[in-house]
Design a protein around this motif. Structure first.
Motif, PDB file in Angstrom:
ATOM      1  N   GLU A   1       0.760  -1.056   0.064  1.00  0.00           N
ATOM      2  CA  GLU A   1       0.050  -0.122   0.249  1.00  0.00           C
ATOM      3  C   GLU A   1       1.018   1.290  -0.077  1.00  0.00           C
ATOM      4  N   ARG A   2       0.411   2.322  -0.587  1.00  0.00           N
ATOM      5  CA  ARG A   2       1.028   3.546  -0.577  1.00  0.00           C
ATOM      6  C   ARG A   2       0.762   4.219   0.916  1.00  0.00           C
ATOM      7  N   THR A   3       1.958   4.985   1.166  1.00  0.00           N
ATOM      8  CA  THR A   3       1.896   5.781   2.347  1.00  0.00           C
ATOM      9  C   THR A   3       0.926   6.824   2.564  1.00  0.00           C
ATOM     10  N   ALA A   4       0.005   6.900   3.577  1.00  0.00           N
ATOM     11  CA  ALA A   4      -1.184   7.793   3.488  1.00  0.00           C
ATOM     12  C   ALA A   4      -0.929   9.335   3.515  1.00  0.00           C
ATOM     13  N   LEU A   5       0.207   9.634   3.837  1.00  0.00           N
ATOM     14  CA  LEU A   5       0.419  11.265   3.802  1.00  0.00           C
ATOM     15  C   LEU A   5       1.523  11.266   2.685  1.00  0.00           C
ATOM     16  N   PRO A   6       1.587  12.329   1.990  1.00  0.00           N
ATOM     17  CA  PRO A   6       2.735  12.808   1.037  1.00  0.00           C
ATOM     18  C   PRO A   6       3.998  13.362   1.665  1.00  0.00           C
ATOM     19  N   GLY A   7       4.120  13.709   3.140  1.00  0.00           N
ATOM     20  CA  GLY A   7       4.922  14.392   3.896  1.00  0.00           C
ATOM     21  C   GLY A   7       4.676  14.281   5.220  1.00  0.00           C
ATOM     22  N   PHE A   8       5.662  14.707   6.085  1.00  0.00           N
ATOM     23  CA  PHE A   8       5.673  14.900   7.470  1.00  0.00           C
ATOM     24  C   PHE A   8       6.696  15.684   7.984  1.00  0.00           C
ATOM     25  N   ARG A   9       6.574  16.278   9.140  1.00  0.00           N
ATOM     26  CA  ARG A   9       7.232  17.275   9.890  1.00  0.00           C
ATOM     27  C   ARG A   9       8.036  16.457  11.024  1.00  0.00           C
ATOM     28  N   THR A  10       9.169  16.564  11.634  1.00  0.00           N
ATOM     29  CA  THR A  10       9.720  16.002  12.816  1.00  0.00           C
ATOM     30  C   THR A  10      10.972  16.828  13.006  1.00  0.00           C
ATOM     31  N   ARG A  11      11.691  16.260  13.955  1.00  0.00           N
ATOM     32  CA  ARG A  11      13.030  16.847  14.358  1.00  0.00           C
ATOM     33  C   ARG A  11      14.082  15.835  14.034  1.00  0.00           C
ATOM     34  N   SER A  12      15.327  16.379  13.706  1.00  0.00           N
ATOM     35  CA  SER A  12      16.593  15.847  13.327  1.00  0.00           C
ATOM     36  C   SER A  12      17.943  16.368  13.430  1.00  0.00           C
ATOM     37  N   PRO A  13      18.020  17.107  14.937  1.00  0.00           N
ATOM     38  CA  PRO A  13      17.174  17.305  15.935  1.00  0.00           C
ATOM     39  C   PRO A  13      16.371  18.539  15.380  1.00  0.00           C
ATOM     40  N   ASP A  14      16.897  19.415  14.637  1.00  0.00           N
ATOM     41  CA  ASP A  14      15.888  20.758  14.236  1.00  0.00           C
ATOM     42  C   ASP A  14      14.965  20.229  13.566  1.00  0.00           C
ATOM     43  N   PRO A  15      13.831  21.282  13.730  1.00  0.00           N
ATOM     44  CA  PRO A  15      12.547  20.886  12.692  1.00  0.00           C
ATOM     45  C   PRO A  15      12.930  20.702  11.328  1.00  0.00           C
ATOM     46  N   ILE A  16      12.406  19.520  10.706  1.00  0.00           N
ATOM     47  CA  ILE A  16      12.645  19.274   9.373  1.00  0.00           C
ATOM     48  C   ILE A  16      11.520  18.696   8.845  1.00  0.00           C
ATOM     49  N   ARG A  17      11.349  18.906   7.386  1.00  0.00           N
ATOM     50  CA  ARG A  17      10.069  18.037   6.645  1.00  0.00           C
ATOM     51  C   ARG A  17      10.774  17.269   5.693  1.00  0.00           C
ATOM     52  N   PHE A  18      10.020  16.108   5.516  1.00  0.00           N
ATOM     53  CA  PHE A  18      10.364  15.035   4.597  1.00  0.00           C
ATOM     54  C   PHE A  18       9.215  14.742   3.759  1.00  0.00           C
ATOM     55  N   ALA A  19       9.523  14.438   2.585  1.00  0.00           N
ATOM     56  CA  ALA A  19       8.442  14.220   1.634  1.00  0.00           C
ATOM     57  C   ALA A  19       8.863  13.049   0.558  1.00  0.00           C
ATOM     58  N   ALA A  20       7.894  12.431  -0.158  1.00  0.00           N
ATOM     59  CA  ALA A  20       8.108  11.274  -0.951  1.00  0.00           C
ATOM     60  C   ALA A  20       8.165  11.922  -2.516  1.00  0.00           C
ATOM     61  N   LEU A  21       9.322  11.437  -3.092  1.00  0.00           N
ATOM     62  CA  LEU A  21       9.460  11.776  -4.593  1.00  0.00           C
ATOM     63  C   LEU A  21       8.317  11.410  -5.347  1.00  0.00           C
ATOM     64  N   SER A  22       7.852  12.360  -6.245  1.00  0.00           N
ATOM     65  CA  SER A  22       6.816  11.745  -7.317  1.00  0.00           C
ATOM     66  C   SER A  22       6.992  10.570  -8.036  1.00  0.00           C
ATOM     67  N   ASP A  23       5.946   9.943  -8.244  1.00  0.00           N
ATOM     68  CA  ASP A  23       5.869   8.776  -9.200  1.00  0.00           C
ATOM     69  C   ASP A  23       6.618   8.791 -10.452  1.00  0.00           C
ATOM     70  N   ALA A  24       6.659  10.012 -10.923  1.00  0.00           N
ATOM     71  CA  ALA A  24       7.292  10.205 -12.228  1.00  0.00           C
ATOM     72  C   ALA A  24       9.039  10.241 -12.046  1.00  0.00           C
ATOM     73  N   MET A  25       9.264  10.842 -10.927  1.00  0.00           N
ATOM     74  CA  MET A  25      10.865  10.988 -10.586  1.00  0.00           C
ATOM     75  C   MET A  25      11.144   9.394 -10.054  1.00  0.00           C
ATOM     76  N   VAL A  26      10.497   8.742  -9.370  1.00  0.00           N
ATOM     77  CA  VAL A  26      10.962   7.560  -8.991  1.00  0.00           C
ATOM     78  C   VAL A  26      10.912   6.670 -10.024  1.00  0.00           C
ATOM     79  N   ALA A  27       9.992   6.691 -11.177  1.00  0.00           N
ATOM     80  CA  ALA A  27      10.137   6.073 -12.282  1.00  0.00           C
ATOM     81  C   ALA A  27      11.314   6.361 -13.272  1.00  0.00           C
TER      82      ALA A  27
END
Length: 496
Positions: free
Chosen positions: A445-471
């Motif tokens: 299954e695909r991940t429900a969210l396109p991105g999320f924010r967390t700490r690493s240790p400073d606040p940072i946002r991660f996101a999934a590459l588009s299907d076209a980029m992965v392809a």
């Protein structure tokens, strides 16, 4: 024992066994000594083997040139004294020149070769001289020259086997690198003095050279080691990163690479991007709050510790090195009672246990040293067999922005096993040629969210590459990684 004349065959054989064993001990120890500076990789071992063989070859040629001369035995004794001095010097020399060599040679692979050659060529050169000289003397000791040659060739092979086993299974684990080289130094000195004594050479210069060798060996043993712990697998260090002594934070270094950072008072905070992504995505993709997880590698055990802090589900960790676990518990506030810990290779653990998990997390990538058996089609098939229905496999990948050969190979290989493969990274445009950290997610299954924010240790946002980029990344080549062919070192190696 009577000195002078021809050495008896049994003594020639004994010296050949001892010298061959000592020279192979040095070769094995070379890998451990270089690890804190350049890591352990295919490139490191290739350089070590090539340099040592080059030294042996030059030494054999030199020994063959002097074998028929009257002073051959005396010269051999002096070359063994030379082997003792250069072996005793090796550890200190490596500490002195590693920084300048690594800074001065732009190409990291060539830097490994130069560093290895500067430290380990001469000990191998001197250790290679005795074989042809002893063989020539053996031929002259009796009428059956074939028997003598066979015995000496066999002695060399037996010594090499013994040295390899002693270094790998005994000396390094019990003595450490510097003390092991001190033992080799004494071994060379004894053999060299025996040859000089039999040749009735002057003893005063040999005695002075022996004192020099022993002094250098003692200096190396007494000097601070780059390793706080030398385990069977790693040179391990704990580095204090605290900015406030009342709120400690520490970093674990295995060989030359940081393998995790933890803070006592912030167990939920990850200090590296890949750990932050692995922890965040495992929670997002889990089908239940108390999800079960299997972790490939422990390191500082930051993610298992965070799961325990959240009162999460059962955690299993495959960490091949018991010393890493011990130090994680001692220095990184990890409670071993909160997880099932398997001190074995992760692939072996998954193959031998029928348990299934909601999430399997792979943290096998470092820089140019990646366990190839953990990134193949066959391994990914095993991973899928060990996932619960709807479960997810997450693994970190390191690659360069302008290449993405490694990422492409991993994605293509995972796509042969899983119907859904996603690539996640920091939601920011990379700099040209930047070394990037990715997490590849595989499942049904695909991940429900396109991105999320967390700490690493400073606040940072991660996101999934588009299907076209992965392809596009996957379509750049056709290589898939298998147990038969997984050239990960070449793919990850530095560009020319």
């Amino acid at each position: 024992m009577k000195f002078g004349g021809h050495m008896p065959l049994w003594l020639l054989v004994a010296i050949q066994v001892v010298v061959s064993a000592a020279s192979l001990v040095v070769e094995i120890v070379a890998g451990r000594m270089l690890a804190p500076y350049v890591g352990m990789s295919l490139y490191t071992w290739t350089a070590i083997i090539a340099v040592v063989l080059a030294g042996f070859s030059a030494g054999h040629w030199w020994g063959g040139r002097i074998a028929g001369r009257p002073e051959a035995l005396r010269a051999t004794g002096w070359t063994l004294i030379g082997a003792a001095v250069t072996t005793a010097l090796a550890a200190s020399l490596l500490r002195w020149i590693a920084g300048p060599v690594l800074a001065g040679v732009d190409h990291p692979v060539w830097a490994i070769v130069v560093l290895c050659g500067a430290v380990f060529f001469l000990p191998s050169l001197f250790a290679g001289v005795p074989a042809p000289v002893l063989a020539q003397i053996g031929v002259q000791t009796g009428r059956d020259s074939g028997k003598a040659l066979g015995a000496l060739f066999a002695a060399g092979a037996i010594g090499a086997i013994a040295g390899t086993l002693l270094a790998g299974f005994l000396f390094i684990s019990w003595l450490g690198s510097a003390l092991t080289l001190a033992v080799v130094t004494v071994t060379y000195l004894f053999s060299g003095l025996l040859c000089l004594g039999w040749a009735r050479a002057r003893q005063v210069p040999a005695g002075l050279a022996s004192v020099l060798a022993l002094g250098l060996a003692g200096w190396a043993v007494a000097a601070p080691s780059p390793c706080q712990v030398e385990s069977d697998y790693f040179c391990i260090r704990t580095v204090d990163m605290s900015t406030d002594p009342t709120r400690p934070a520490r970093m674990m270094v295995l060989d030359h690479l940081v393998h995790g950072t933890s803070a006592r008072d912030a167990p939920q905070v990850m200090f590296t991007d890949h750990a932050a992504m692995l922890d965040g995505l495992s929670r997002i993709r889990a089908t239940r709050p108390d999800y079960s997880s299997f972790h490939i590698g422990g390191g500082t055990y930051s993610i298992p510790r965070a799961i325990a802090e959240r009162d999460g589900g059962p955690v299993t960790v495959a960490e091949i090195d018991p010393q890493v676990t011990r130090i994680a518990a001692r220095d990184f506030w990890f409670d071993p009672g909160t997880a099932e810990i398997l001190h074995m290779d992760a692939r072996v653990a998954l193959a031998n246990r029928p348990d299934r998990y909601d999430v399997i997390l792979g943290d096998a990538f470092t820089d140019i040293a990646v366990p190839a058996h953990l990134i193949t089609h066959e391994f990914y098939q095993l991973v899928r067999m060990r996932l619960e229905p709807g479960g997810s496999y997450l693994m970190n990948v390191i690659d360069f922005e302008d290449r993405l050969q490694v990422l492409g190979a991993v994605v293509r290989t995972l796509q042969t096993v899983f119907p859904v493969v996603e690539v996640w990274t920091e939601a920011a445009a990379p700099a040209p040629g930047q070394r990037m950290v990715f997490v590849v997610v595989a499942g049904t299954e695909r991940t429900a969210l396109p991105g999320f924010r967390t700490r690493s240790p400073d606040p940072i946002r991660f996101a999934a590459l588009s299907d076209a980029m992965v392809a596009g990344i996957a379509a750049a080549d056709t290589l898939t990684l298998t147990d038969d062919f997984a050239p990960i070192a070449r793919l990850m190696g530095p560009a020319d």
